[in-house]
Design an enzyme around this catalytic site. Structure first.
Site, PDB file in Angstrom:
ATOM      1  N   ASN A  62       0.830  -1.206   0.000  1.00 35.34           N
ATOM      2  CA  ASN A  62       0.000   0.000   0.000  1.00 35.34           C
ATOM      3  C   ASN A  62       0.867   1.259   0.000  1.00 35.34           C
ATOM      4  O   ASN A  62       2.056   1.205   0.326  1.00 35.34           O
ATOM      5  CB  ASN A  62      -0.858   0.014   1.279  1.00 35.34           C
ATOM      6  CG  ASN A  62      -1.982  -0.996   1.246  1.00 35.34           C
ATOM      7  OD1 ASN A  62      -2.742  -1.075   0.281  1.00 35.34           O
ATOM      8  ND2 ASN A  62      -2.092  -1.798   2.315  1.00 35.34           N
ATOM      9  N   CYS A  71      -5.245  -7.978  -3.614  1.00 31.44           N
ATOM     10  CA  CYS A  71      -5.695  -6.729  -4.233  1.00 31.44           C
ATOM     11  C   CYS A  71      -6.381  -7.053  -5.559  1.00 31.44           C
ATOM     12  O   CYS A  71      -5.719  -7.459  -6.518  1.00 31.44           O
ATOM     13  CB  CYS A  71      -4.517  -5.791  -4.462  1.00 31.44           C
ATOM     14  SG  CYS A  71      -5.031  -4.228  -5.218  1.00 31.44           S
ATOM     15  N   GLY A  72      -7.688  -6.874  -5.595  1.00 30.51           N
ATOM     16  CA  GLY A  72      -8.462  -7.283  -6.771  1.00 30.51           C
ATOM     17  C   GLY A  72      -8.144  -6.471  -8.010  1.00 30.51           C
ATOM     18  O   GLY A  72      -7.962  -7.012  -9.106  1.00 30.51           O
ATOM     19  N   ASN A 161      -7.837 -10.266   2.511  1.00 38.05           N
ATOM     20  CA  ASN A 161      -7.603  -9.049   3.300  1.00 38.05           C
ATOM     21  C   ASN A 161      -8.917  -8.675   3.987  1.00 38.05           C
ATOM     22  O   ASN A 161      -9.986  -9.026   3.530  1.00 38.05           O
ATOM     23  CB  ASN A 161      -7.068  -7.917   2.416  1.00 38.05           C
ATOM     24  CG  ASN A 161      -8.027  -7.587   1.260  1.00 38.05           C
ATOM     25  OD1 ASN A 161      -8.956  -8.312   0.965  1.00 38.05           O
ATOM     26  ND2 ASN A 161      -7.796  -6.445   0.624  1.00 38.05           N
ATOM     27  N   ASN A 194     -10.183  -2.548   5.740  1.00 39.31           N
ATOM     28  CA  ASN A 194     -10.724  -1.759   4.626  1.00 39.31           C
ATOM     29  C   ASN A 194     -12.197  -1.513   4.922  1.00 39.31           C
ATOM     30  O   ASN A 194     -12.901  -2.446   5.344  1.00 39.31           O
ATOM     31  CB  ASN A 194     -10.583  -2.551   3.316  1.00 39.31           C
ATOM     32  CG  ASN A 194      -9.125  -2.831   2.965  1.00 39.31           C
ATOM     33  OD1 ASN A 194      -8.412  -1.962   2.499  1.00 39.31           O
ATOM     34  ND2 ASN A 194      -8.677  -4.063   3.228  1.00 39.31           N
ATOM     35  N   GLU A 212      -9.683   2.663   2.049  1.00 39.21           N
ATOM     36  CA  GLU A 212      -8.831   1.473   2.069  1.00 39.21           C
ATOM     37  C   GLU A 212      -7.799   1.518   3.204  1.00 39.21           C
ATOM     38  O   GLU A 212      -7.192   2.561   3.471  1.00 39.21           O
ATOM     39  CB  GLU A 212      -8.075   1.332   0.741  1.00 39.21           C
ATOM     40  CG  GLU A 212      -8.929   0.792  -0.375  1.00 39.21           C
ATOM     41  CD  GLU A 212      -8.083   0.239  -1.501  1.00 39.21           C
ATOM     42  OE1 GLU A 212      -7.008  -0.332  -1.218  1.00 39.21           O
ATOM     43  OE2 GLU A 212      -8.515   0.382  -2.657  1.00 39.21           O
ATOM     44  N   ARG A 213      -7.616   0.373   3.821  1.00 36.39           N
ATOM     45  CA  ARG A 213      -6.519   0.208   4.777  1.00 36.39           C
ATOM     46  C   ARG A 213      -5.211   0.534   4.069  1.00 36.39           C
ATOM     47  O   ARG A 213      -4.961   0.023   2.974  1.00 36.39           O
ATOM     48  CB  ARG A 213      -6.491  -1.230   5.277  1.00 36.39           C
ATOM     49  CG  ARG A 213      -5.357  -1.581   6.205  1.00 36.39           C
ATOM     50  CD  ARG A 213      -5.358  -3.050   6.593  1.00 36.39           C
ATOM     51  NE  ARG A 213      -5.085  -3.932   5.463  1.00 36.39           N
ATOM     52  CZ  ARG A 213      -4.840  -5.237   5.625  1.00 36.39           C
ATOM     53  NH1 ARG A 213      -4.857  -5.795   6.831  1.00 36.39           N
ATOM     54  NH2 ARG A 213      -4.606  -6.006   4.574  1.00 36.39           N
ATOM     55  N   GLY A 222     -11.258  -3.759  -5.541  1.00 32.93           N
ATOM     56  CA  GLY A 222     -11.781  -5.025  -6.056  1.00 32.93           C
ATOM     57  C   GLY A 222     -12.185  -5.973  -4.943  1.00 32.93           C
ATOM     58  O   GLY A 222     -13.295  -6.516  -4.943  1.00 32.93           O
ATOM     59  N   THR A 223     -11.318  -6.153  -3.959  1.00 27.68           N
ATOM     60  CA  THR A 223     -11.661  -7.035  -2.841  1.00 27.68           C
ATOM     61  C   THR A 223     -12.820  -6.434  -2.042  1.00 27.68           C
ATOM     62  O   THR A 223     -13.662  -7.161  -1.519  1.00 27.68           O
ATOM     63  CB  THR A 223     -10.451  -7.237  -1.910  1.00 27.68           C
ATOM     64  OG1 THR A 223      -9.893  -5.961  -1.565  1.00 27.68           O
ATOM     65  CG2 THR A 223      -9.396  -8.113  -2.562  1.00 27.68           C
ATOM     66  N   GLY A 224     -12.876  -5.098  -2.007  1.00 32.64           N
ATOM     67  CA  GLY A 224     -13.978  -4.428  -1.310  1.00 32.64           C
ATOM     68  C   GLY A 224     -15.307  -4.655  -2.009  1.00 32.64           C
ATOM     69  O   GLY A 224     -16.345  -4.824  -1.361  1.00 32.64           O
TER      70      GLY A 224
HETATM   71  N1  LIG Z   1      -5.591  -1.570   0.802  1.00 30.96           N
HETATM   72  C1  LIG Z   1      -5.875  -3.019   0.706  1.00 30.96           C
HETATM   73  C2  LIG Z   1      -5.072  -3.635  -0.458  1.00 30.96           C
HETATM   74  C3  LIG Z   1      -5.577  -3.157  -1.812  1.00 30.96           C
HETATM   75  C4  LIG Z   1      -6.976  -3.654  -2.072  1.00 30.96           C
HETATM   76  C5  LIG Z   1      -7.736  -2.941  -3.182  1.00 30.96           C
HETATM   77  N2  LIG Z   1      -7.032  -1.914  -3.869  1.00 30.96           N
HETATM   78  C6  LIG Z   1      -8.343  -3.935  -4.165  1.00 30.96           C
HETATM   79  O1  LIG Z   1      -8.490  -3.604  -5.344  1.00 30.96           O
HETATM   80  O2  LIG Z   1      -8.719  -5.051  -3.699  1.00 30.96           O
HETATM   81  C7  LIG Z   1      -5.478  -3.704   2.021  1.00 30.96           C
HETATM   82  O3  LIG Z   1      -4.593  -3.203   2.718  1.00 30.96           O
HETATM   83  O4  LIG Z   1      -6.062  -4.778   2.282  1.00 30.96           O
END
Ligand SMILES: N[C@H](CCC[C@H](N)C(=O)O)C(=O)O
Length: 278
Positions: A62, A71-72, A161, A194, A212-213, A222-224
């Site tokens: 990050n 990270c999606g 995550n 997150n 985001e964290r 993406g993961t969010g």
């Molecule tokens: N900041 C996130 C990592 C990037 C996730 C995000 N950018 C995605 O697309 O999933 C964390 O520390 O878990």
């Protein structure tokens, strides 16, 4: 050193290809290079590394220097990077991540360039202590969370995550900058979290904004988006497939009933290649 600037719906990354392992000083490089005034500027630093179990391994740092498990948006950029350069045969590539192991990635291309990418994001983790949260429960769904000035109700999901999904009346105009940081560092989350603020429009459409964290407010996560879909199903708000509408654009998420895996489809874009002193 050569780098490539890429993004997934405006969630942007500095992509480094060719290293054998993550440099010892990756945290310092991420802090320096991700700075939008004194550096290249990005939400994260992404390394495409060799893997013994998959075609490639992805590691993501990050912009605050912390390494994330998954990270999606970045994994779609990695798939586009290796596909567009002809490093993979066919329209499928496997990518290994810390948080989800070996993931299958299917590429939809036009004229030899990846346009959209579908990623098997693996099975969501719902057990409270494994997300992780401090709550010892098989699932953490619609639970109160207090800050010094307000209380919310949240659902916790890990996609490798940790994510905290909160439903609000108007996600698009929600005061992300006030509540995001307070919840990111809330003591309920031992590894921080997150934070997704979501408004369900119908059973197949959700507006979502993310803090985001380790990166703060980004245009997409993406993961969010995956965590928001899973949470919305658990809370009876949506079907198992929905469009998650983010500030940077939409991701299409499906939580498969048979294999319990979450599939994410969305774009990935190349911006420019440059050189930077290490
Ligand atoms: N900041 C996130 C990592 C990037 C996730 C995000 N950018 C995605 O697309 O999933 C964390 O520390 O878990």
């Amino acid at each position: 050193m050569e780098f490539t600037k890429m993004h997934g719906l405006g969630n942007d990354f500095i992509v480094i290809y060719g290293e054998q392992t993550l440099p010892d000083h990756a945290e310092e490089l991420a802090l320096r290079w991700c700075d939008r005034y004194f550096g290249i500027g990005a939400d994260g630093l992404v390394y495409i590394l060799p893997s013994e179990r998959a075609d490639y391994r992805m590691r993501i740092i990050n912009s605050d220097g912390s390494e994330a498990e998954q990270c999606g948006n970045a994994i779609r950029c990695v798939a586009k990077y290796v596909y567009d350069r002809g490093y993979v045969q066919g329209e499928e590539v496997t990518i290994e991540t810390l948080g989800a192991g070996v993931q299958k990635v299917a590429i939809q291309s036009q004229e030899g360039r990846a346009v959209t990418v579908t990623v098997d994001m693996g099975q969501p983790v719902l057990d409270g202590l494994r997300v992780p949260t401090t709550i010892d429960s098989e699932q953490v769904v619609d639970i109160p969370i207090e800050t010094d000035e307000a209380s919310f109700r949240f659902t916790a999901v890990s996609m490798g995550n940790p994510h905290c999904v909160i439903y609000v009346d108007d996600a698009v105009n929600f005061d992300l900058n006030t509540w995001g940081p307070k919840l990111e560092a809330h003591p309920l989350f031992p590894k921080k979290v997150n934070v997704e603020f979501a408004t369900v429009l119908d059973r197949r459409t959700v507006d979502m904004r993310v803090w985001e964290r380790g990166a703060g407010p980004t245009l997409a996560c993406g993961t969010g988006a995956c965590a928001t879909l899973v949470s919305s199903v658990l809370n009876g708000k949506t079907d198992r497939e929905a469009e998650i509408r983010l500030k940077g654009g939409s991701l299409f998420i499906r939580w498969d009933e048979q294999d319990n895996r979450v599939y994410m489809t969305g774009p990935a874009a190349f911006v420019y290649t440059g050189n930077v002193t290490v």
